[in-house]
Write a protein that holds these residues in place. Structure first.
Motif, short mmCIF file in Angstrom:
data_model
loop_
_atom_site.label_atom_id
_atom_site.label_comp_id
_atom_site.label_asym_id
_atom_site.label_seq_id
_atom_site.Cartn_x
_atom_site.Cartn_y
_atom_site.Cartn_z
N GLY A 228 12.55 21.58 -11.74
CA GLY A 228 12.30 22.32 -10.51
C GLY A 228 12.98 21.78 -9.27
O GLY A 228 12.97 22.42 -8.22
N MET A 229 13.58 20.59 -9.35
CA MET A 229 14.17 19.98 -8.17
C MET A 229 15.56 20.54 -7.89
O MET A 229 16.35 20.80 -8.80
CB MET A 229 14.28 18.47 -8.34
CG MET A 229 12.97 17.74 -8.12
SD MET A 229 12.43 17.72 -6.39
CE MET A 229 13.51 16.48 -5.72
N ASN A 230 15.86 20.76 -6.60
CA ASN A 230 17.19 21.13 -6.15
C ASN A 230 17.44 20.46 -4.81
O ASN A 230 16.61 19.69 -4.32
CB ASN A 230 17.33 22.66 -6.05
CG ASN A 230 16.27 23.29 -5.16
OD1 ASN A 230 15.86 22.70 -4.16
ND2 ASN A 230 15.80 24.48 -5.52
N MET A 288 3.64 13.29 -3.16
CA MET A 288 4.58 13.56 -4.25
C MET A 288 3.88 14.29 -5.39
O MET A 288 4.42 15.25 -5.96
CB MET A 288 5.17 12.24 -4.76
CG MET A 288 6.23 12.39 -5.85
SD MET A 288 7.77 13.12 -5.27
CE MET A 288 7.81 14.65 -6.19
N TYR A 289 2.67 13.85 -5.71
CA TYR A 289 1.91 14.49 -6.79
C TYR A 289 1.60 15.95 -6.48
O TYR A 289 1.79 16.83 -7.32
CB TYR A 289 0.62 13.71 -7.04
CG TYR A 289 -0.36 14.43 -7.93
CD1 TYR A 289 -0.19 14.48 -9.31
CD2 TYR A 289 -1.47 15.08 -7.38
CE1 TYR A 289 -1.09 15.14 -10.12
CE2 TYR A 289 -2.37 15.75 -8.18
CZ TYR A 289 -2.18 15.78 -9.55
OH TYR A 289 -3.07 16.45 -10.35
N LEU A 290 1.12 16.22 -5.28
CA LEU A 290 0.76 17.59 -4.90
C LEU A 290 2.01 18.48 -4.83
O LEU A 290 1.95 19.66 -5.21
CB LEU A 290 0.04 17.58 -3.55
CG LEU A 290 -1.36 16.93 -3.57
CD1 LEU A 290 -1.90 16.79 -2.15
CD2 LEU A 290 -2.32 17.74 -4.44
N TYR A 291 3.11 17.95 -4.38
CA TYR A 291 4.36 18.71 -4.35
C TYR A 291 4.81 19.04 -5.77
O TYR A 291 5.25 20.16 -6.06
CB TYR A 291 5.44 17.92 -3.62
CG TYR A 291 6.59 18.76 -3.10
CD1 TYR A 291 6.59 19.23 -1.78
CD2 TYR A 291 7.67 19.09 -3.90
CE1 TYR A 291 7.63 20.00 -1.29
CE2 TYR A 291 8.71 19.86 -3.43
CZ TYR A 291 8.69 20.32 -2.12
OH TYR A 291 9.74 21.09 -1.64
N LEU A 292 4.69 18.05 -6.65
CA LEU A 292 5.06 18.26 -8.05
C LEU A 292 4.17 19.29 -8.71
O LEU A 292 4.64 20.18 -9.43
CB LEU A 292 4.97 16.92 -8.80
CG LEU A 292 5.18 16.93 -10.32
CD1 LEU A 292 6.57 17.43 -10.67
CD2 LEU A 292 4.94 15.53 -10.89
N ILE A 295 4.19 22.97 -6.17
CA ILE A 295 5.44 23.60 -5.76
C ILE A 295 6.50 23.55 -6.86
O ILE A 295 7.02 24.60 -7.28
CB ILE A 295 5.99 22.94 -4.47
CG1 ILE A 295 4.99 23.18 -3.31
CG2 ILE A 295 7.37 23.51 -4.10
CD1 ILE A 295 5.40 22.55 -2.01
N LEU A 296 6.78 22.36 -7.37
CA LEU A 296 7.84 22.25 -8.37
C LEU A 296 7.45 22.85 -9.71
O LEU A 296 8.30 23.43 -10.39
CB LEU A 296 8.22 20.77 -8.55
CG LEU A 296 8.84 20.08 -7.33
CD1 LEU A 296 9.15 18.63 -7.64
CD2 LEU A 296 10.11 20.81 -6.88
N THR A 297 6.20 22.70 -10.12
CA THR A 297 5.78 23.21 -11.44
C THR A 297 4.84 24.38 -11.33
O THR A 297 4.21 24.77 -12.31
CB THR A 297 5.10 22.08 -12.25
OG1 THR A 297 3.94 21.62 -11.55
CG2 THR A 297 6.06 20.91 -12.47
#
Length: 299
Positions: A228-230, A288-292, A295-297
């Motif tokens: 999911g990262m860009n 970082m955990y909440l973003y992962l 948002i990312l997953t």
């Protein structure tokens, strides 16, 4: 070279060497092909950091004259850290899902608060029950609970969590480095001198710049391992993580200044205590955990 600049160079070199040695050990274990090595060393390090960092926090509180139930807090920290590890790795029959892990931690904290109240009820000598309960609970939340988000990142289901863990630590530490280097070289305008006289707005800008550059570089090199990262997420996280790293550092500086101590401890050459090593990581881990997770997953 002036004595002051020589001292700063010596401090920076000590921090650099200490950081390289620490992360060489951690990364070697983390990416080991043997699961018992990677998981075993990981949980030993996390428990050590949680207990030592919490002990330092309680030491700061005691120097400030605040009552706390130190040993109850340390026992609770060990149980919370190991319990989260057993949940995220599925060693107790769970699937390691984020919801199950969060439910475990919520239930544990409820029982911990109840236990502190019972501890105060049985105390015959402590008249500062509210203070002792509040300080003990805050210590548990500030160090081991926030630190537990590192476990949740590393063992996050269906992604290569080790790369996200390495990414967030790298970006955070580049923030520390950027703030230190730029602040030392050209820092003129103080941020909050009553709390941290060495923090400058120029250093804050250096923290954001170097962190964002490190974020973009890491994502470019390891994008195949980071679901999911860009580049857009890399920029957003670079700015957010660098900013909260500086805030986390200031928060610990506030605690130390109130207690009248320079370092939380003297465990690492050039760095200080465990809290001095963790201060910028503690609030970044849940971000970082909440973003992962959201948002990312997010589906």
């Amino acid at each position: 070279m002036t004595p002051q600049s020589s001292s700063k160079a010596k401090t920076f070199f000590s921090r650099l060497v200490t950081t390289i040695v620490l992360w060489t050990i951690i990364l070697t274990a983390l990416f080991s092909s043997h699961e018992w090595v990677s998981e075993g060393v990981f949980i030993v390090i996390i428990v050590f950091l949680a207990l030592t960092g919490l002990a330092e926090f309680y030491g700061i509180a005691e120097k400030r004259g605040l009552a706390c139930f130190k040993y109850c807090g340390l026992i609770g920290a060990a149980l919370l850290t190991v319990g989260t590890f057993l949940n995220v790795t599925g060693h107790i029959g769970t699937q390691g899902s984020p919801a199950r892990v969060n439910d475990f931690e919520t239930g544990f904290i409820i029982l911990f608060v109840l236990g502190l109240c019972v501890r105060q009820l049985s105390s015959k000598t402590n008249p500062a029950g509210i203070t002792a309960i509040a300080v003990t609970l805050f210590g548990l939340m500030y160090v081991p609970w926030l630190l537990n988000f590192i476990q949740k990142i590393n063992f996050f289901p269906n992604v290569e969590g080790k790369y996200f863990l390495l990414y967030f630590v790298l970006v955070t530490k580049f923030s520390d480095m950027g703030a230190y280097l730029v602040g030392s070289l050209i820092g003129r305008h103080k941020m909050i001198p009553r709390i941290s006289p060495n923090k400058t707005w120029e250093g804050f800008g250096g923290a954001i710049f170097l962190s964002t550059a490190a974020s973009l570089g890491f994502v470019y090199l390891f994008h195949d391992h980071m679901f999911g990262m860009n580049w857009l997420h890399a920029v957003i996280l670079g700015v957010i993580l660098s900013s909260t790293a500086v805030i986390g550092d200031l928060i610990e500086s506030l605690f130390k200044r109130e207690a009248g101590v320079k370092d939380s401890g003297r465990f690492f050459p050039g760095i200080g205590g465990i809290l001095d090593l963790l201060d910028s990581l503690l609030f970044n881990a849940p971000i970082m955990y909440l973003y992962l997770r959201h948002i990312l997953t997010h589906p």
